[in-house]
Design an enzyme around this catalytic site. Structure first.
Site, PDB file in Angstrom:
ATOM      1  CG  ASN A  27      -1.690   1.253   1.404  1.00 12.43           C
ATOM      2  OD1 ASN A  27      -1.929   1.968   0.444  1.00 12.43           O
ATOM      3  ND2 ASN A  27      -2.096   1.554   2.634  1.00 12.43           N
ATOM      4  CD1 TRP A  28       3.262   1.385  -3.305  1.00 12.10           C
ATOM      5  CD2 TRP A  28       3.067   2.882  -4.971  1.00 12.10           C
ATOM      6  NE1 TRP A  28       3.907   0.878  -4.406  1.00 12.10           N
ATOM      7  CE2 TRP A  28       3.798   1.771  -5.441  1.00 12.10           C
ATOM      8  CE3 TRP A  28       2.817   3.931  -5.846  1.00 12.10           C
ATOM      9  CZ2 TRP A  28       4.287   1.699  -6.754  1.00 12.10           C
ATOM     10  CZ3 TRP A  28       3.294   3.863  -7.144  1.00 12.10           C
ATOM     11  CH2 TRP A  28       4.032   2.760  -7.586  1.00 12.10           C
ATOM     12  CE  LYS A  29       0.813   3.577   5.037  1.00  4.40           C
ATOM     13  NZ  LYS A  29       0.289   3.577   6.378  1.00  4.40           N
ATOM     14  CG  HIS A  36      -5.728   2.013   5.206  1.00  2.30           C
ATOM     15  ND1 HIS A  36      -5.262   2.881   6.166  1.00  2.30           N
ATOM     16  CD2 HIS A  36      -4.724   1.153   4.947  1.00  2.30           C
ATOM     17  CE1 HIS A  36      -4.008   2.563   6.462  1.00  2.30           C
ATOM     18  NE2 HIS A  36      -3.656   1.510   5.740  1.00  2.30           N
ATOM     19  CD  GLU A  53      -2.655   5.480   6.800  1.00  7.68           C
ATOM     20  OE1 GLU A  53      -2.668   5.540   5.555  1.00  7.68           O
ATOM     21  OE2 GLU A  53      -1.698   4.998   7.433  1.00  7.68           O
ATOM     22  CD  GLU A  72      -3.666  -2.570   7.427  1.00  4.83           C
ATOM     23  OE1 GLU A  72      -2.587  -2.857   6.916  1.00  4.83           O
ATOM     24  OE2 GLU A  72      -4.249  -1.497   7.232  1.00  4.83           O
ATOM     25  N   GLY A  97       2.449   2.016  10.779  1.00 11.13           N
ATOM     26  CA  GLY A  97       3.427   3.089  10.628  1.00 11.13           C
ATOM     27  C   GLY A  97       4.167   3.442  11.896  1.00 11.13           C
ATOM     28  CB  SER A 100       5.213  -1.970  11.816  1.00  7.57           C
ATOM     29  OG  SER A 100       4.725  -0.677  12.142  1.00  7.57           O
ATOM     30  N   GLY A 149       2.624  -1.261   4.252  1.00  5.77           N
ATOM     31  CA  GLY A 149       2.629   0.162   3.928  1.00  5.77           C
ATOM     32  C   GLY A 149       4.036   0.656   3.632  1.00  5.77           C
ATOM     33  N   GLY A 150       4.648   1.297   4.617  1.00  4.58           N
ATOM     34  CA  GLY A 150       5.951   1.946   4.439  1.00  4.58           C
ATOM     35  C   GLY A 150       6.994   1.111   3.705  1.00  4.58           C
TER      36      GLY A 150
HETATM   37  C1  PEP Z   1      -0.778   0.060   5.858  1.00  9.72           C
HETATM   38  O1  PEP Z   1      -0.670   1.130   5.273  1.00  9.72           O
HETATM   39  O2  PEP Z   1      -1.776  -0.654   5.652  1.00  9.72           O
HETATM   40  C2  PEP Z   1       0.260  -0.366   6.786  1.00  9.72           C
HETATM   41  C3  PEP Z   1       0.145  -1.506   7.404  1.00  9.72           C
HETATM   42  O3  PEP Z   1       1.307   0.507   6.958  1.00  9.72           O
HETATM   43  P1  PEP Z   1       2.751   0.167   7.620  1.00  9.72           P
HETATM   44  O4  PEP Z   1       3.209  -1.149   7.004  1.00  9.72           O
HETATM   45  O5  PEP Z   1       3.618   1.301   7.226  1.00  9.72           O
HETATM   46  O6  PEP Z   1       2.542   0.020   9.076  1.00  9.72           O
END
Ligand code: PEP
Length: 255
Positions: free
Chosen positions: A13-15, A99, A101, A171, A177, A216, A237-238
């Site tokens: 997930n590039w966000k 999500h 966010e 999640e 993050g 994470s 994500g990241g």
């Molecule tokens: C996400 O954006 O769904 C996520 C899990 O982010 P991260 O891996 O950065 O925690």
């Protein structure tokens, strides 16, 4: 395949990161690094503006290109929105829904998700439905109550025979993050609970449902979490912003 015959899915997930100009190079690099033999399904969930470039770069591969949101209606007076039909029309094959966010910053509700999940399925998109508790809910012992509400509400209008076509991403909000990963056994317990909730509607669907962990995930911690029996992959994500990291996590999902 997992021991239960479910194909692992690793989705990046590039966000709100990535530009059209860098998308092709990312996808090409990812495809060079991936073992694109179908053992692990791999997806990239990119911003709307980068979707067409990602679809073009992924053409001829198994890489699934997904959006990060959609509207539940096909067309209408919804300025600024994008529908599942519009996504499918340009070759997008999946969509992240709910999500945390978007729940936090864009007012995404479980009510809207109850319409978005079946709309995605109808358009032929793979819905990746995100659920998870906040830190306060976890500390108050409210995790299962939160998950029950989110899962039951969002899947309410999905016909039983289509339930297994949904992917649920567990999640925990406090793990997104933050560098704080859920303990593998705790994640597995929550994910078994999600599977059991689907099992209340259909045991058969629960056995086929893919549940991903997100929060994470990095190449260094992926193997341990992906080895849990109820973990069928990861939403990343990241770490997914680096194709080498996403490919390494996808490799950790092969078993
Ligand atoms: C996400 O954006 O769904 C996520 C899990 O982010 P991260 O891996 O950065 O925690």
């Amino acid at each position: 395949m997992t021991p239960d015959g479910r194909r692992p899915l690793v989705a990046g997930n590039w966000k709100m990161h990535g530009r059209v100009g860098t998308t092709s190079a990312y996808v090409q690099r990812l495809l060079e690094l991936l073992d694109d033999d179908g053992t692990v399904e791999t997806a990239v969930c990119v911003p709307f503006t980068a979707l067409a470039a990602a679809v073009e770069a992924a053409r001829g591969s198994r890489l699934l290109v997904a959006a990060q949101n959609m509207h539940q209606e096909d067309d209408g007076a919804y300025t600024g929105e994008i529908s599942s039909a519009m996504l499918a029309e340009i070759g997008v094959r999946g969509v992240v829904l709910g999500h945390s966010e978007r729940r936090l910053h864009a007012g995404e509700t479980d009510r809207a998700l109850a319409d978005k999940v079946p709309a995605a399925l109808t358009a032929g998109l793979l819905p990746i439905l995100c659920v998870g508790e906040s830190e306060e809910e976890r500390d108050a012992g409210e995790t299962q109550r939160r998950l029950r509400y989110q899962v039951q509400e969002a899947l309410e209008k999905v016909p039983t025979e289509r339930l297994a076509g949904v992917v649920v991403a567990y999640e925990p909000i406090w793990a997104i993050g933050t560098g704080q990963v859920a303990a593998p056994e705790d994640a597995d317990e929550a994910m078994a609970f999600i599977r059991a909730l689907v099992g209340d509607r259909s045991k058969e669907a629960a056995g086929r449902l893919r549940v991903l962990y997100g929060g994470s995930v990095k190449p260094e911690n992926a193997a341990e979490i992906l080895a849990q029996p109820n973990v069928d992959g990861a939403l990343v994500g990241g770490a997914s912003l680096d194709p080498a990291s996403l490919a390494e996590i996808a490799r950790a999902a092969r078993r």
